[in-house]
Design a protein around this motif. Sequence first.
Motif, PDB file in Angstrom:
ATOM      1  N   ARG A   1       0.835  -1.210   0.000  1.00  0.00           N
ATOM      2  CA  ARG A   1       0.000   0.000   0.000  1.00  0.00           C
ATOM      3  C   ARG A   1       0.867   1.256   0.000  1.00  0.00           C
ATOM      4  O   ARG A   1       0.516   2.265  -0.624  1.00  0.00           O
ATOM      5  CB  ARG A   1      -0.905  -0.023   1.238  1.00  0.00           C
ATOM      6  N   PHE A   2       2.018   1.199   0.671  1.00  0.00           N
ATOM      7  CA  PHE A   2       2.954   2.326   0.702  1.00  0.00           C
ATOM      8  C   PHE A   2       3.974   2.263  -0.434  1.00  0.00           C
ATOM      9  O   PHE A   2       4.973   2.984  -0.400  1.00  0.00           O
ATOM     10  CB  PHE A   2       3.690   2.355   2.048  1.00  0.00           C
ATOM     11  N   LYS A   3       3.733   1.360  -1.409  1.00  0.00           N
ATOM     12  CA  LYS A   3       4.611   1.208  -2.577  1.00  0.00           C
ATOM     13  C   LYS A   3       6.029   0.797  -2.184  1.00  0.00           C
ATOM     14  O   LYS A   3       7.023   1.254  -2.751  1.00  0.00           O
ATOM     15  CB  LYS A   3       4.637   2.505  -3.402  1.00  0.00           C
ATOM     16  N   LEU A   4       6.106  -0.082  -1.185  1.00  0.00           N
ATOM     17  CA  LEU A   4       7.388  -0.655  -0.769  1.00  0.00           C
ATOM     18  C   LEU A   4       7.444  -2.096  -1.267  1.00  0.00           C
ATOM     19  O   LEU A   4       6.596  -2.905  -0.907  1.00  0.00           O
ATOM     20  CB  LEU A   4       7.530  -0.627   0.759  1.00  0.00           C
ATOM     21  N   PRO A   5       8.410  -2.435  -2.108  1.00  0.00           N
ATOM     22  CA  PRO A   5       8.457  -3.803  -2.657  1.00  0.00           C
ATOM     23  C   PRO A   5       8.773  -4.831  -1.576  1.00  0.00           C
ATOM     24  O   PRO A   5       9.597  -4.602  -0.689  1.00  0.00           O
ATOM     25  CB  PRO A   5       9.588  -3.729  -3.690  1.00  0.00           C
ATOM     26  N   VAL A   6       8.100  -5.975  -1.649  1.00  0.00           N
ATOM     27  CA  VAL A   6       8.316  -7.081  -0.714  1.00  0.00           C
ATOM     28  C   VAL A   6       8.925  -8.231  -1.496  1.00  0.00           C
ATOM     29  O   VAL A   6       8.345  -8.706  -2.479  1.00  0.00           O
ATOM     30  CB  VAL A   6       6.990  -7.521  -0.055  1.00  0.00           C
ATOM     31  N   ARG A   7      10.094  -8.665  -1.069  1.00  0.00           N
ATOM     32  CA  ARG A   7      10.800  -9.713  -1.799  1.00  0.00           C
ATOM     33  C   ARG A   7      10.151 -11.072  -1.586  1.00  0.00           C
ATOM     34  O   ARG A   7       9.940 -11.830  -2.524  1.00  0.00           O
ATOM     35  CB  ARG A   7      12.261  -9.757  -1.350  1.00  0.00           C
ATOM     36  N   ARG A   8       9.824 -11.405  -0.347  1.00  0.00           N
ATOM     37  CA  ARG A   8       9.230 -12.710  -0.064  1.00  0.00           C
ATOM     38  C   ARG A   8       8.738 -12.738   1.374  1.00  0.00           C
ATOM     39  O   ARG A   8       9.070 -11.873   2.184  1.00  0.00           O
ATOM     40  CB  ARG A   8      10.251 -13.837  -0.267  1.00  0.00           C
ATOM     41  N   ILE A   9       7.943 -13.758   1.672  1.00  0.00           N
ATOM     42  CA  ILE A   9       7.557 -14.096   3.049  1.00  0.00           C
ATOM     43  C   ILE A   9       8.082 -15.491   3.314  1.00  0.00           C
ATOM     44  O   ILE A   9       7.949 -16.385   2.480  1.00  0.00           O
ATOM     45  CB  ILE A   9       6.031 -14.055   3.235  1.00  0.00           C
TER      46      ILE A   9
END
Length: 488
Positions: A181-189
């Motif tokens: 939502r804040f346009k921060l990329p998430v690599r993985r969980i």
Amino acid sequence: MDESGGSGQPRSGNDQPTDRHTGGTARTTDPAHPEPTTVDATRDDRTDRDDEHDKHEEHTEPAAPAAAEPAKQTEPDPAPAPAPAPGGTGTAPRLAKSRAPRKPKELRGGLLMGRPFGVPVYVAPSWFLVAALITWVFGGQLDRVLPELGALRYLVSLFFAVAFYASVLVHELAHTVAALRFKLPVRRIQLQFFGGVSEIEKESETPGREFVLAFVGPLLSLILAGVFYLALQTVEPGTVPGVLLAGLMISNLIVAAFNLLPGLPLDGGRMLRAIVWKITGKPMTGTIAAAWVGRALAVSVLIGLPLLTQSGALGSTAEDSVGMDTVTDALLAAILAAIIWTGAGNSLRMARLREHLPELRARNLTRRAVPVETDTPLSEALRRANDAGARALVVVDPDGEPLSLVREAAIVGVPEHRRPWVSVSGLAQDLTDGMRVSAELSGEELLDALRATPATEYLVVEESGEIYGVLSAADVERAFVKAMARPN
């Protein structure tokens, strides 16, 4: 950018005028009788230019943190190798040895379970160990509460372990959704030993977003605990559904409470960091405060958890907390303390990295290059580079348009007696769009560009498309190590 100019002599890879390196400072080498003084003159000129770059870097002020990644990066070589300029025909090659191009590898973390919201979710091998432990422990509790289950209690326990980690996944997905939502990329969980990790590649731009991003995880755990409590009211106590719902309610409460503890790397530590950041206006100050609180928390867990167990404050009497149970509690406390302490230290190191990232500037690290056509012999290309005081070769077409970059490792691998017979095109790597980087890139943007297209050399261009020089990945690694060695 996509288009590169090729009208004439490339500019120097530093901010000094080009004629400084071509106005008689280097001598032309006779291919049959090379003069040692040519090597020395060029090397001195190179040293002067490198010193100017070093001075420039030492006076660079670090900017506000931007996420790295080098998170999960390859470890840079701590012992920089010298990178002299290319010499003339018959001399020893003076290009630094470079690693061969590596194919990008997909970041993995165990068994891929799916891609909710486009983010891969992995189950680490350590999770299976934890699942077996939970199955065994919870199965023993079921034997006391529901002895009629017999061996089926372990199947119920396994279901509880899976359901519990599904709750942990929801906790991590809350962080992921907020980050996206804040346009921060998430690599993985990744679900692993003692919980889950959401690997967010960048940090929040404001303390308010940082606080929200950290708080949504424990909030979702509390909401899940409430949902399980409401569901518990609809079933009979003392039944399998009742025991499962009660266990999931309590476990989610524990997850929420533990993550709200105010110390990094826990969510509560990130919330504390956001508060200190807001008060002081300095994210680094918030990181230091939350990291040291985290270390104090680790010591408290190491000492306090066994004492609480032996005192009976956690629901057992002191007489029951002896023998193997005492050893188990102490081991559990040691593992939790180690995780918290290590995470706090890693948070400090990552913050320090982000402080120094802006010091990495493509313009300062770029080597000067000379253009050579595809059929130019390597010996002649090295002679031209030596005369111009350059340290890299760009293969161009007859119109001056860059086609490829001559690889350092390939030059080193060609024996001296074969260089007059080897053309530069056979040692070059074709240029792709990802191998063209702007001279204005710095810090995280520069590292992101290099990670997107792994290579040993990159063509650096001005905004106008004019060739600025060649950037070596080895030079970036050396500059990174040097920057990290400096105190904040």
